[in-house]
Every structure is written in C-alpha cells, then in structure tokens.
Design a protein around this motif. Structure first.
Motif, PDB file in Angstrom:
ATOM      1  N   MET A 168       0.851  -1.169   0.000  1.00 29.36           N
ATOM      2  CA  MET A 168       0.000   0.000   0.000  1.00 29.36           C
ATOM      3  C   MET A 168       0.900   1.237   0.000  1.00 29.36           C
ATOM      4  N   LYS A 169       0.482   2.257  -0.740  1.00 26.46           N
ATOM      5  CA  LYS A 169       1.221   3.515  -0.759  1.00 26.46           C
ATOM      6  C   LYS A 169       0.251   4.672  -0.877  1.00 26.46           C
ATOM      7  N   ILE A 170       0.713   5.848  -0.530  1.00 28.73           N
ATOM      8  CA  ILE A 170      -0.121   7.042  -0.642  1.00 28.73           C
ATOM      9  C   ILE A 170      -0.063   7.511  -2.091  1.00 28.73           C
ATOM     10  N   ALA A 171      -1.219   7.595  -2.737  1.00 26.86           N
ATOM     11  CA  ALA A 171      -1.296   8.035  -4.127  1.00 26.86           C
ATOM     12  C   ALA A 171      -1.777   9.479  -4.221  1.00 26.86           C
ATOM     13  N   MET A 172      -2.703   9.853  -3.329  1.00 27.99           N
ATOM     14  CA  MET A 172      -3.267  11.198  -3.332  1.00 27.99           C
ATOM     15  C   MET A 172      -3.527  11.632  -1.896  1.00 27.99           C
ATOM     16  N   THR A 173      -3.487  12.923  -1.718  1.00 27.81           N
ATOM     17  CA  THR A 173      -3.919  13.537  -0.472  1.00 27.81           C
ATOM     18  C   THR A 173      -4.594  14.840  -0.854  1.00 27.81           C
ATOM     19  N   SER A 174      -5.384  15.383   0.045  1.00 30.44           N
ATOM     20  CA  SER A 174      -6.187  16.561  -0.301  1.00 30.44           C
ATOM     21  C   SER A 174      -5.862  17.746   0.572  1.00 30.44           C
ATOM     22  N   VAL A 175      -6.115  18.915   0.029  1.00 29.36           N
ATOM     23  CA  VAL A 175      -6.159  20.145   0.794  1.00 29.36           C
ATOM     24  C   VAL A 175      -7.493  20.792   0.440  1.00 29.36           C
ATOM     25  N   LEU A 176      -8.237  21.202   1.474  1.00 27.14           N
ATOM     26  CA  LEU A 176      -9.554  21.805   1.265  1.00 27.14           C
ATOM     27  C   LEU A 176      -9.382  23.273   0.912  1.00 27.14           C
ATOM     28  N   VAL A 177      -9.931  23.683  -0.213  1.00 28.07           N
ATOM     29  CA  VAL A 177      -9.746  25.055  -0.693  1.00 28.07           C
ATOM     30  C   VAL A 177     -11.096  25.745  -0.889  1.00 28.07           C
ATOM     31  N   ASP A 178     -11.092  27.063  -0.665  1.00 25.10           N
ATOM     32  CA  ASP A 178     -12.345  27.818  -0.787  1.00 25.10           C
ATOM     33  C   ASP A 178     -12.631  28.273  -2.211  1.00 25.10           C
ATOM     34  N   ASP A 179     -11.650  28.172  -3.100  1.00 26.85           N
ATOM     35  CA  ASP A 179     -11.820  28.588  -4.488  1.00 26.85           C
ATOM     36  C   ASP A 179     -10.836  27.772  -5.322  1.00 26.85           C
ATOM     37  N   GLN A 180     -11.349  26.823  -6.089  1.00 21.68           N
ATOM     38  CA  GLN A 180     -10.467  25.925  -6.829  1.00 21.68           C
ATOM     39  C   GLN A 180      -9.602  26.635  -7.858  1.00 21.68           C
ATOM     40  N   GLU A 181     -10.148  27.602  -8.549  1.00 17.67           N
ATOM     41  CA  GLU A 181      -9.371  28.309  -9.580  1.00 17.67           C
ATOM     42  C   GLU A 181      -8.241  29.098  -8.933  1.00 17.67           C
ATOM     43  N   LYS A 182      -8.554  29.814  -7.860  1.00 15.95           N
ATOM     44  CA  LYS A 182      -7.533  30.569  -7.128  1.00 15.95           C
ATOM     45  C   LYS A 182      -6.474  29.618  -6.580  1.00 15.95           C
ATOM     46  N   ALA A 183      -6.906  28.479  -6.053  1.00 18.24           N
ATOM     47  CA  ALA A 183      -5.971  27.491  -5.507  1.00 18.24           C
ATOM     48  C   ALA A 183      -5.057  26.947  -6.606  1.00 18.24           C
ATOM     49  N   LEU A 184      -5.625  26.647  -7.763  1.00 19.39           N
ATOM     50  CA  LEU A 184      -4.812  26.132  -8.866  1.00 19.39           C
ATOM     51  C   LEU A 184      -3.732  27.142  -9.248  1.00 19.39           C
ATOM     52  N   ARG A 185      -4.095  28.404  -9.329  1.00 19.08           N
ATOM     53  CA  ARG A 185      -3.100  29.443  -9.647  1.00 19.08           C
ATOM     54  C   ARG A 185      -2.026  29.528  -8.567  1.00 19.08           C
ATOM     55  N   PHE A 186      -2.428  29.531  -7.292  1.00 16.96           N
ATOM     56  CA  PHE A 186      -1.459  29.656  -6.206  1.00 16.96           C
ATOM     57  C   PHE A 186      -0.523  28.444  -6.157  1.00 16.96           C
ATOM     58  N   TYR A 187      -1.095  27.266  -6.215  1.00 12.45           N
ATOM     59  CA  TYR A 187      -0.286  26.056  -6.076  1.00 12.45           C
ATOM     60  C   TYR A 187       0.626  25.815  -7.285  1.00 12.45           C
ATOM     61  N   THR A 188       0.253  26.320  -8.458  1.00 17.07           N
ATOM     62  CA  THR A 188       1.114  26.154  -9.634  1.00 17.07           C
ATOM     63  C   THR A 188       1.985  27.386  -9.861  1.00 17.07           C
ATOM     64  N   ASP A 189       1.388  28.552 -10.025  1.00 19.83           N
ATOM     65  CA  ASP A 189       2.144  29.759 -10.369  1.00 19.83           C
ATOM     66  C   ASP A 189       3.055  30.241  -9.247  1.00 19.83           C
ATOM     67  N   VAL A 190       2.650  30.042  -8.001  1.00 14.81           N
ATOM     68  CA  VAL A 190       3.434  30.550  -6.869  1.00 14.81           C
ATOM     69  C   VAL A 190       4.278  29.453  -6.234  1.00 14.81           C
ATOM     70  N   LEU A 191       3.631  28.363  -5.806  1.00 14.29           N
ATOM     71  CA  LEU A 191       4.389  27.303  -5.146  1.00 14.29           C
ATOM     72  C   LEU A 191       5.214  26.475  -6.116  1.00 14.29           C
ATOM     73  N   GLY A 192       4.785  26.384  -7.375  1.00 12.90           N
ATOM     74  CA  GLY A 192       5.574  25.687  -8.381  1.00 12.90           C
ATOM     75  C   GLY A 192       5.170  24.261  -8.668  1.00 12.90           C
ATOM     76  N   PHE A 193       4.014  23.814  -8.156  1.00 10.98           N
ATOM     77  CA  PHE A 193       3.530  22.481  -8.497  1.00 10.98           C
ATOM     78  C   PHE A 193       3.073  22.459  -9.959  1.00 10.98           C
ATOM     79  N   LEU A 194       2.975  21.274 -10.514  1.00  9.25           N
ATOM     80  CA  LEU A 194       2.520  21.100 -11.898  1.00  9.25           C
ATOM     81  C   LEU A 194       1.087  20.597 -11.918  1.00  9.25           C
ATOM     82  N   PRO A 195       0.236  21.124 -12.820  1.00  6.30           N
ATOM     83  CA  PRO A 195      -1.118  20.579 -12.932  1.00  6.30           C
ATOM     84  C   PRO A 195      -1.057  19.153 -13.472  1.00  6.30           C
ATOM     85  N   LYS A 196      -1.872  18.264 -12.912  1.00  7.47           N
ATOM     86  CA  LYS A 196      -1.898  16.865 -13.356  1.00  7.47           C
ATOM     87  C   LYS A 196      -3.267  16.522 -13.938  1.00  7.47           C
ATOM     88  N   ASN A 197      -4.322  16.778 -13.171  1.00  6.09           N
ATOM     89  CA  ASN A 197      -5.687  16.489 -13.631  1.00  6.09           C
ATOM     90  C   ASN A 197      -6.567  17.711 -13.389  1.00  6.09           C
TER      91      ASN A 197
END
Length: 127
Positions: A1-30
């Motif tokens: 067994m391994k961890i495949a996904m984990t979640s963070v609860l966000v109040d605005d998905q579009e804003k979160a996508l921008r912050f997590y990719t444009d600022v933190l540097g994560f890559l969009p996957k799905n």
C-alpha cells in the motif's frame, strides 16, 4: 500500500490552482469538470508521477469551521518538504506570499508556515 493522493480543502479551486502552480511551483496533473466543482490535482515537478495533491472544494458544512479552527490556532493543514526552508521562504516572500511563521530551527528540522490564500496554513519542512 502507498499514498497516491492527499487533499487540501480550498475555498476557491481556480484561485488554488493558480497559487499552487504559479506561486508554489507544483505542476497541474488532472483537471476534470465534475458539475459545480472540478477534480483538480497537482504534483511536484521533482516527482511528476508521485503523490498527487487534490485541490478539494471545502463545500461540506464541516470543512470551513474545521479550517477556521486550525488557522485560529496556528495549526498547518499539511506540510511540504523543501530542501532549504530559508531559501524557499525568501523566494515565496518575494512573490508576495504571507508567512505566519518565519523559518525556525527545531532540532533536526527547520520549519516555516505560509498562508495558501485558500483558507489554509501550510508548513514547509526541511530535514
């Protein structure tokens, strides 16, 4: 067994996508439409086939009070590993990120805590 996904609860998905990719540097996957919300995941550029972070809508009635209680007590929702907390703190501060805790050495780890702009505190950790 391994961890495949984990979640963070966000109040605005579009804003979160921008912050997590444009600022933190994560890559969009799905990014899959699911009615009112989307199934959005991001990954580390260092491990694009690794654990996915789901940017989960905080629409459930229990989510917002839970998040507000954590923030009020200064408790991070989750933690991300970095090579150098001081360097990441400087980089992100330069991008306008608000930190609720500047880097602190705690024995074998250095930590800092940032506001993800989506209702969460996130801890950065370097061993």
């Amino acid at each position: 067994m391994k961890i495949a996904m984990t979640s963070v609860l966000v109040d605005d998905q579009e804003k979160a996508l921008r912050f997590y990719t444009d600022v933190l540097g994560f890559l969009p996957k799905n990014d899959v439409p699911m009615g009112e919300h989307r199934w959005i995941t991001v990954v580390s550029p260092q491990a694009p086939d690794g654990v996915e972070l789901v940017l989960e809508p905080d629409a459930h009635p229990a989510a917002k009070p839970f998040k507000e209680a954590l923030v009020a007590d200064g408790i991070p929702y989750t933690a991300f590993a970095v090579d150098d907390v001081h360097a990441e703190h400087a980089r992100l501060t330069g991008l306008g990120v608000t930190f609720t805790q500047d880097p602190v050495v705690m024995g074998p780890v250095t930590v800092a805590v940032l506001d993800d702009t989506c209702g969460n505190l996130i801890q950065l950790v370097a061993m």
